[in-house]
Motif scaffolding. Structure first.
Motif, PDB file in Angstrom:
ATOM      1  N   ASP A  90     -15.391 -51.124  47.854  1.00  0.00           N
ATOM      2  CA  ASP A  90     -14.085 -51.737  47.583  1.00  0.00           C
ATOM      3  C   ASP A  90     -14.082 -53.214  47.970  1.00  0.00           C
ATOM      4  O   ASP A  90     -13.590 -54.069  47.212  1.00  0.00           O
ATOM      5  CB  ASP A  90     -12.996 -51.013  48.369  1.00  0.00           C
ATOM      6  CG  ASP A  90     -12.562 -49.709  47.722  1.00  0.00           C
ATOM      7  OD1 ASP A  90     -13.137 -49.333  46.690  1.00  0.00           O
ATOM      8  OD2 ASP A  90     -11.646 -49.063  48.258  1.00  0.00           O
ATOM      9  N   ASN A 149     -15.929 -47.966  51.616  1.00  0.00           N
ATOM     10  CA  ASN A 149     -15.130 -49.101  52.061  1.00  0.00           C
ATOM     11  C   ASN A 149     -15.744 -50.420  51.580  1.00  0.00           C
ATOM     12  O   ASN A 149     -15.032 -51.312  51.080  1.00  0.00           O
ATOM     13  CB  ASN A 149     -15.020 -49.058  53.586  1.00  0.00           C
ATOM     14  CG  ASN A 149     -14.235 -50.212  54.177  1.00  0.00           C
ATOM     15  OD1 ASN A 149     -14.819 -51.222  54.554  1.00  0.00           O
ATOM     16  ND2 ASN A 149     -12.929 -50.056  54.287  1.00  0.00           N
ATOM     17  N   GLN A 187      -5.626 -54.835  47.744  1.00  0.00           N
ATOM     18  CA  GLN A 187      -6.022 -54.103  48.943  1.00  0.00           C
ATOM     19  C   GLN A 187      -7.085 -53.059  48.627  1.00  0.00           C
ATOM     20  O   GLN A 187      -7.316 -52.696  47.476  1.00  0.00           O
ATOM     21  CB  GLN A 187      -4.795 -53.442  49.580  1.00  0.00           C
ATOM     22  CG  GLN A 187      -3.781 -54.451  50.111  1.00  0.00           C
ATOM     23  CD  GLN A 187      -2.647 -53.788  50.858  1.00  0.00           C
ATOM     24  OE1 GLN A 187      -2.085 -52.801  50.415  1.00  0.00           O
ATOM     25  NE2 GLN A 187      -2.318 -54.325  52.023  1.00  0.00           N
ATOM     26  N   LEU A 188      -7.712 -52.568  49.688  1.00  0.00           N
ATOM     27  CA  LEU A 188      -8.767 -51.571  49.571  1.00  0.00           C
ATOM     28  C   LEU A 188      -8.178 -50.196  49.280  1.00  0.00           C
ATOM     29  O   LEU A 188      -7.149 -49.818  49.853  1.00  0.00           O
ATOM     30  CB  LEU A 188      -9.580 -51.493  50.863  1.00  0.00           C
ATOM     31  CG  LEU A 188     -10.124 -52.801  51.455  1.00  0.00           C
ATOM     32  CD1 LEU A 188     -10.850 -52.518  52.766  1.00  0.00           C
ATOM     33  CD2 LEU A 188     -11.054 -53.496  50.467  1.00  0.00           C
ATOM     34  N   THR A 189      -8.841 -49.445  48.438  1.00  0.00           N
ATOM     35  CA  THR A 189      -8.474 -48.048  48.220  1.00  0.00           C
ATOM     36  C   THR A 189      -9.032 -47.168  49.327  1.00  0.00           C
ATOM     37  O   THR A 189      -8.330 -46.331  49.895  1.00  0.00           O
ATOM     38  CB  THR A 189      -9.002 -47.564  46.857  1.00  0.00           C
ATOM     39  OG1 THR A 189      -8.438 -48.375  45.819  1.00  0.00           O
ATOM     40  CG2 THR A 189      -8.638 -46.103  46.628  1.00  0.00           C
ATOM     41  N   HIS A 190     -10.304 -47.378  49.660  1.00  0.00           N
ATOM     42  CA  HIS A 190     -10.958 -46.647  50.756  1.00  0.00           C
ATOM     43  C   HIS A 190     -10.838 -47.507  52.016  1.00  0.00           C
ATOM     44  O   HIS A 190     -11.708 -48.315  52.322  1.00  0.00           O
ATOM     45  CB  HIS A 190     -12.414 -46.370  50.415  1.00  0.00           C
ATOM     46  CG  HIS A 190     -12.591 -45.519  49.191  1.00  0.00           C
ATOM     47  ND1 HIS A 190     -12.769 -46.070  47.930  1.00  0.00           N
ATOM     48  CD2 HIS A 190     -12.570 -44.174  49.013  1.00  0.00           C
ATOM     49  CE1 HIS A 190     -12.879 -45.096  47.043  1.00  0.00           C
ATOM     50  NE2 HIS A 190     -12.761 -43.933  47.665  1.00  0.00           N
ATOM     51  N   SER A 191      -9.736 -47.336  52.715  1.00  0.00           N
ATOM     52  CA  SER A 191      -9.387 -48.251  53.799  1.00  0.00           C
ATOM     53  C   SER A 191      -9.958 -47.851  55.151  1.00  0.00           C
ATOM     54  O   SER A 191      -9.919 -48.640  56.093  1.00  0.00           O
ATOM     55  CB  SER A 191      -7.858 -48.345  53.915  1.00  0.00           C
ATOM     56  OG  SER A 191      -7.302 -47.061  54.141  1.00  0.00           O
ATOM     57  N   ARG A 192     -10.495 -46.639  55.268  1.00  0.00           N
ATOM     58  CA  ARG A 192     -10.993 -46.173  56.572  1.00  0.00           C
ATOM     59  C   ARG A 192     -12.429 -46.629  56.773  1.00  0.00           C
ATOM     60  O   ARG A 192     -13.272 -46.523  55.865  1.00  0.00           O
ATOM     61  CB  ARG A 192     -10.903 -44.654  56.677  1.00  0.00           C
ATOM     62  CG  ARG A 192     -11.432 -44.096  58.008  1.00  0.00           C
ATOM     63  CD  ARG A 192     -10.927 -42.707  58.282  1.00  0.00           C
ATOM     64  NE  ARG A 192      -9.481 -42.725  58.522  1.00  0.00           N
ATOM     65  CZ  ARG A 192      -8.799 -41.684  58.991  1.00  0.00           C
ATOM     66  NH1 ARG A 192      -9.413 -40.547  59.254  1.00  0.00           N
ATOM     67  NH2 ARG A 192      -7.494 -41.777  59.191  1.00  0.00           N
ATOM     68  N   ASP A 247      -8.191 -47.935  60.114  1.00  0.00           N
ATOM     69  CA  ASP A 247      -7.630 -47.698  58.787  1.00  0.00           C
ATOM     70  C   ASP A 247      -6.834 -48.941  58.402  1.00  0.00           C
ATOM     71  O   ASP A 247      -5.691 -49.107  58.813  1.00  0.00           O
ATOM     72  CB  ASP A 247      -6.741 -46.454  58.797  1.00  0.00           C
ATOM     73  CG  ASP A 247      -6.580 -45.860  57.404  1.00  0.00           C
ATOM     74  OD1 ASP A 247      -6.596 -46.648  56.428  1.00  0.00           O
ATOM     75  OD2 ASP A 247      -6.462 -44.633  57.279  1.00  0.00           O
ATOM     76  N   ASP A 248      -7.469 -49.811  57.636  1.00  0.00           N
ATOM     77  CA  ASP A 248      -6.888 -51.114  57.310  1.00  0.00           C
ATOM     78  C   ASP A 248      -7.170 -51.407  55.844  1.00  0.00           C
ATOM     79  O   ASP A 248      -8.336 -51.495  55.439  1.00  0.00           O
ATOM     80  CB  ASP A 248      -7.505 -52.190  58.201  1.00  0.00           C
ATOM     81  CG  ASP A 248      -6.871 -53.556  58.011  1.00  0.00           C
ATOM     82  OD1 ASP A 248      -6.048 -53.729  57.088  1.00  0.00           O
ATOM     83  OD2 ASP A 248      -7.206 -54.471  58.794  1.00  0.00           O
ATOM     84  N   PRO A 249      -6.148 -51.571  55.018  1.00  0.00           N
ATOM     85  CA  PRO A 249      -6.362 -51.820  53.590  1.00  0.00           C
ATOM     86  C   PRO A 249      -6.758 -53.256  53.266  1.00  0.00           C
ATOM     87  O   PRO A 249      -6.969 -53.587  52.089  1.00  0.00           O
ATOM     88  CB  PRO A 249      -5.010 -51.486  52.977  1.00  0.00           C
ATOM     89  CG  PRO A 249      -4.029 -51.814  54.058  1.00  0.00           C
ATOM     90  CD  PRO A 249      -4.716 -51.452  55.349  1.00  0.00           C
ATOM     91  N   ASN A 250      -6.863 -54.099  54.277  1.00  0.00           N
ATOM     92  CA  ASN A 250      -7.185 -55.507  54.055  1.00  0.00           C
ATOM     93  C   ASN A 250      -8.636 -55.794  54.435  1.00  0.00           C
ATOM     94  O   ASN A 250      -9.239 -55.092  55.235  1.00  0.00           O
ATOM     95  CB  ASN A 250      -6.259 -56.395  54.880  1.00  0.00           C
ATOM     96  CG  ASN A 250      -4.803 -56.192  54.516  1.00  0.00           C
ATOM     97  OD1 ASN A 250      -4.413 -56.387  53.369  1.00  0.00           O
ATOM     98  ND2 ASN A 250      -4.003 -55.763  55.479  1.00  0.00           N
TER      99      ASN A 250
END
Length: 280
Positions: free
Chosen positions: A16, A13, A207-212, A195-198
């Motif tokens: 990223d 995370n 946005q994040l690829t590894h969002s968790r 779990d947030d892509p920001n």
């Protein structure tokens, strides 16, 4: 999942995040530090009142991210070593230091393996910037690491989001004027998983690829005892009414810091500073 697996997901995370944070026109705006060779990060500019004269001191910056705070410590005269588990973060930190002709050393490791990664080296000051402890599952073990890195007579400093603030419900559905608890105040075995892509700075829509990610809260008493059980003497414990970032929707921005509204500002601490020393 094990703590090692949680830590590994957090590393991905942060790889990223670091890639986005270091982009020229977004995130941390690294060009500011190249254009103005005296510029300090807002974090270190605030913390310097607690740090004293750093001229010639060896400083270890735990969880240093992309190096803006580490560079600021160097600009205050320190000989700096930055440590972070994200290789992407450290690549950006090294590039930043090279671009402004500033010496600094960077080592990749998570906090719990850091003593081995640095072969037991000790420092005059161990520094941790705001927004770090919530990524660590075991605060007592963290305290032992901090103590091991400090030479006798050395110092430690951290500024961190207050565990009371981390416990507040940050949802948009909280009624206006209401403070409501949602998350644990004390350290828990299982993390809070998001779990947030920001991320928390401008990324121009990327946005994040590894969002968790996985986080743990740590009560003030737990942090205090982690340091004292490691043989340190706490010399300062200050609680602040503001944060460096907007944690809950009702906070208002004043002078680049975020406060609760005036009618709530004295109700909940939002951040704290702790300084400690290792007896000679």
């Amino acid at each position: 999942m094990s703590n090692d697996a949680f830590i590994e997901q957090n590393r991905l995370n942060w790889d990223d995040r670091a890639g986005l944070h270091a982009q020229p026109t977004t995130g941390y705006r690294l060009d500011r530090f190249r254009d103005d060779r005296s510029l300090l990060s807002g974090v270190v500019d605030f913390d310097r009142r607690y740090l004293g004269d750093l001229t010639g001191l060896s400083v270890l910056h735990l969880q240093c991210h992309i190096g803006t705070d580490t560079l600021s410590l160097a600009r205050l005269g320190a000989r700096v070593t930055g440590l972070d588990q994200s290789g992407t973060s450290l690549d950006s930190a090294r590039a930043l230091f090279e671009s402004v002709d500033t010496p600094g050393r960077f080592v990749q490791s998570n906090v719990y393996d850091a003593v081995d990664a640095l072969d037991g080296e000790q420092f005059d000051l161990v520094y941790t910037g705001v927004g770090s402890l919530n990524w660590l599952p075991d605060i007592a073990r963290w305290g032992q690491v901090v103590g091991a890195f400090m030479r006798p007579g050395g110092h430690f400093y951290i500024r961190e989001g207050h565990p009371m603030a981390y416990a507040i419900d940050d949802g948009d559905d909280v009624p206006a004027g209401t403070l409501r608890l949602k998350y644990p105040y004390f350290e828990t075995i299982e993390p809070l998983t998001f779990d947030d892509p920001n991320t928390y700075v401008d990324t121009a829509g990327e946005q994040l690829t590894h969002s968790r990610s996985h986080e743990w809260n740590h009560g003030i008493g737990e942090v205090f005892m982690a340091l004292t059980n490691a043989g340190l003497r706490v010399t300062t414990l200050d609680e602040h009414r503001f944060l460096d970032w907007r944690m809950i929707p009702q906070q208002v921005e004043r002078d680049e810091l975020f406060h609760l509204p005036d009618d709530q500002i004295d109700m909940v601490p939002m951040m704290y500073s702790i300084a400690a020393m290792k007896p000679a």
